[in-house]
Design a protein around this motif. Sequence first.
Motif, PDB file in Angstrom:
ATOM      1  N   MET A   1     -44.692   8.137  36.665  1.00 51.23           N
ATOM      2  CA  MET A   1     -44.708   6.577  36.503  1.00 51.23           C
ATOM      3  C   MET A   1     -43.309   6.057  35.718  1.00 51.23           C
ATOM      4  O   MET A   1     -42.977   5.126  35.734  1.00 51.23           O
ATOM      5  N   LEU A   2     -42.336   6.980  35.749  1.00 60.06           N
ATOM      6  CA  LEU A   2     -41.000   6.566  35.389  1.00 60.06           C
ATOM      7  C   LEU A   2     -39.910   6.636  36.409  1.00 60.06           C
ATOM      8  O   LEU A   2     -38.672   6.683  36.374  1.00 60.06           O
ATOM      9  N   GLY A   3     -40.663   6.853  37.656  1.00 53.56           N
ATOM     10  CA  GLY A   3     -39.655   6.880  38.816  1.00 53.56           C
ATOM     11  C   GLY A   3     -38.994   8.093  39.112  1.00 53.56           C
ATOM     12  O   GLY A   3     -38.050   8.424  39.558  1.00 53.56           O
ATOM     13  N   ARG A   4     -39.351   9.300  38.334  1.00 51.27           N
ATOM     14  CA  ARG A   4     -38.749  10.650  38.266  1.00 51.27           C
ATOM     15  C   ARG A   4     -39.616  11.470  39.307  1.00 51.27           C
ATOM     16  O   ARG A   4     -40.839  11.187  39.761  1.00 51.27           O
ATOM     17  N   ALA A   5     -39.119  12.594  39.564  1.00 51.36           N
ATOM     18  CA  ALA A   5     -39.931  13.617  40.580  1.00 51.36           C
ATOM     19  C   ALA A   5     -39.714  14.840  39.862  1.00 51.36           C
ATOM     20  O   ALA A   5     -39.181  15.956  40.694  1.00 51.36           O
ATOM     21  N   GLY A   6     -40.300  15.144  38.701  1.00 50.28           N
ATOM     22  CA  GLY A   6     -40.290  16.344  37.790  1.00 50.28           C
ATOM     23  C   GLY A   6     -41.135  17.275  38.439  1.00 50.28           C
ATOM     24  O   GLY A   6     -42.306  16.739  38.990  1.00 50.28           O
TER      25      GLY A   6
ATOM     26  N   VAL B   1     -26.691  18.063  32.827  1.00 52.51           N
ATOM     27  CA  VAL B   1     -27.539  18.661  33.778  1.00 52.51           C
ATOM     28  C   VAL B   1     -28.850  17.854  34.030  1.00 52.51           C
ATOM     29  O   VAL B   1     -29.409  17.510  33.051  1.00 52.51           O
ATOM     30  N   ASP B   2     -29.120  17.792  35.423  1.00 53.25           N
ATOM     31  CA  ASP B   2     -30.612  17.484  35.511  1.00 53.25           C
ATOM     32  C   ASP B   2     -31.662  18.412  35.690  1.00 53.25           C
ATOM     33  O   ASP B   2     -31.260  19.435  36.608  1.00 53.25           O
ATOM     34  N   VAL B   3     -32.481  18.622  34.993  1.00 49.85           N
ATOM     35  CA  VAL B   3     -33.372  19.703  34.942  1.00 49.85           C
ATOM     36  C   VAL B   3     -34.871  19.365  35.402  1.00 49.85           C
ATOM     37  O   VAL B   3     -35.553  18.327  35.182  1.00 49.85           O
TER      38      VAL B   3
ATOM     39  N   PRO C   1     -31.162  15.434  42.518  1.00 48.71           N
ATOM     40  CA  PRO C   1     -30.311  14.888  41.568  1.00 48.71           C
ATOM     41  C   PRO C   1     -30.607  13.550  40.851  1.00 48.71           C
ATOM     42  O   PRO C   1     -31.166  12.554  41.673  1.00 48.71           O
ATOM     43  N   TYR C   2     -30.874  13.323  39.647  1.00 40.91           N
ATOM     44  CA  TYR C   2     -31.138  12.104  38.982  1.00 40.91           C
ATOM     45  C   TYR C   2     -32.492  11.668  38.996  1.00 40.91           C
ATOM     46  O   TYR C   2     -32.789  10.616  38.590  1.00 40.91           O
ATOM     47  N   ARG C   3     -33.434  12.843  39.395  1.00 40.70           N
ATOM     48  CA  ARG C   3     -34.821  12.097  39.061  1.00 40.70           C
ATOM     49  C   ARG C   3     -35.699  13.419  38.397  1.00 40.70           C
ATOM     50  O   ARG C   3     -36.833  13.514  38.386  1.00 40.70           O
ATOM     51  N   GLY C   4     -34.863  14.204  37.584  1.00 42.49           N
ATOM     52  CA  GLY C   4     -35.516  15.125  36.673  1.00 42.49           C
ATOM     53  C   GLY C   4     -35.356  14.748  35.305  1.00 42.49           C
ATOM     54  O   GLY C   4     -35.651  13.236  34.930  1.00 42.49           O
ATOM     55  N   ASN C   5     -35.165  15.483  34.207  1.00 40.03           N
ATOM     56  CA  ASN C   5     -34.753  15.265  32.889  1.00 40.03           C
ATOM     57  C   ASN C   5     -33.337  15.524  32.502  1.00 40.03           C
ATOM     58  O   ASN C   5     -32.980  16.696  32.760  1.00 40.03           O
ATOM     59  N   PRO C   6     -32.662  14.733  32.135  1.00 35.48           N
ATOM     60  CA  PRO C   6     -31.063  15.046  31.859  1.00 35.48           C
ATOM     61  C   PRO C   6     -30.864  15.798  30.507  1.00 35.48           C
ATOM     62  O   PRO C   6     -31.636  15.504  29.428  1.00 35.48           O
ATOM     63  N   LEU C   7     -29.874  16.513  30.545  1.00 33.85           N
ATOM     64  CA  LEU C   7     -29.454  17.348  29.502  1.00 33.85           C
ATOM     65  C   LEU C   7     -28.102  17.383  29.258  1.00 33.85           C
ATOM     66  O   LEU C   7     -27.243  17.744  30.144  1.00 33.85           O
ATOM     67  N   ALA C   8     -27.470  17.062  28.041  1.00 30.26           N
ATOM     68  CA  ALA C   8     -26.077  17.205  27.791  1.00 30.26           C
ATOM     69  C   ALA C   8     -25.882  18.617  27.113  1.00 30.26           C
ATOM     70  O   ALA C   8     -26.584  19.096  26.308  1.00 30.26           O
ATOM     71  N   VAL C   9     -24.730  19.298  27.444  1.00 25.32           N
ATOM     72  CA  VAL C   9     -24.518  20.697  26.848  1.00 25.32           C
ATOM     73  C   VAL C   9     -22.982  20.623  26.820  1.00 25.32           C
ATOM     74  O   VAL C   9     -22.106  20.651  27.696  1.00 25.32           O
ATOM     75  N   VAL C  10     -22.859  20.898  25.524  1.00 24.08           N
ATOM     76  CA  VAL C  10     -21.480  21.259  24.916  1.00 24.08           C
ATOM     77  C   VAL C  10     -21.337  22.890  25.418  1.00 24.08           C
ATOM     78  O   VAL C  10     -21.933  23.450  24.400  1.00 24.08           O
ATOM     79  N   VAL C  11     -20.425  23.178  26.044  1.00 26.52           N
ATOM     80  CA  VAL C  11     -20.355  24.788  26.485  1.00 26.52           C
ATOM     81  C   VAL C  11     -19.856  25.506  25.330  1.00 26.52           C
ATOM     82  O   VAL C  11     -20.171  26.553  25.349  1.00 26.52           O
TER      83      VAL C  11
END
Length: 283
Positions: free
Chosen positions: A251-256, A14-16, A21-31
């Motif tokens: 500065m990391l190219g993200r749009a949080g 998930v991108d949070v 999409p792909y410009r936030g902070n990714p998270l891996a989730v094992v459901v």
Amino acid sequence: MTSEAPRSRPFHQVDVFSSEPYRGNPLAVVVDGEGMTAEQMQQFANWTNLSETTFLLPPTDSRADYRVRIFTGNEEFPFAGHPTLGSAHTWLESGGMPQSDGFLVQECAAGLVRVKSDDGRLAFAAPPLTRFGPVDESLRRQIGASLGLPDAELLDASWLVNGPEWIGVLLRSAQQVRALKPDFVAMGSLKLGVIGPEQGPAGTDFEVRTFIPGDAALEDPVTGSFNAGAAQWLIGSGRAPKQYVAAQGTMLGRAGRVHISAEGGDIWIGGDSTTCIRGSVLV
């Protein structure tokens, strides 16, 4: 090491904290994390190579809707912000039904955390700070050296511990924050979050950067736990309005984008989440 043979488990990435999409902070989730040992969870979190990986479990507290365990690549966190929003997003998307109307309750090692939906954007109630107050003079000098700034440029520096042991640093402007070139060697073991107000019509009110030293010294793309502590600090001292939007990851190219709102006795930390990968893992 394994408590049972590997099996297929639902998995989302998930991108949070970004509507793009792909410009936030990714998270891996094992459901479905049932039956996994802490060692297995830690090994899998290390393998994903993301800042955090979470594992959803049945709650042990009847007031909670689900339980989450949060791991970085080398340790378990009692609480973290973007894993809270990303886990809640995934739990709901996977068919979770909250016990209460209007919000759900997440159980984590730090306790129970309320999460609400505001027009589809999830927000969590900032947990209480377990350590709060100005840093001592020796730490201020270390912070100045770490950020390459004289002491006069540090408007304030405070402990903001709500799981991760953040120190918040307030600068005069967002431009100063974006211009920082941190010295991770001078930083030592300090986890620094730096925030400064925007001076013009940028569409956001503050710029945030967070720096995490160690073997793999890094800048975090978007950090819910720090923004939660910073909001309590700055709104409580009258240096931020009761509602504001913080930009992070520029500065990391993200749009949080972190949406802050003080309502009654709560400060809510909100952000958009988007599922980017959906499938299963053998673990």
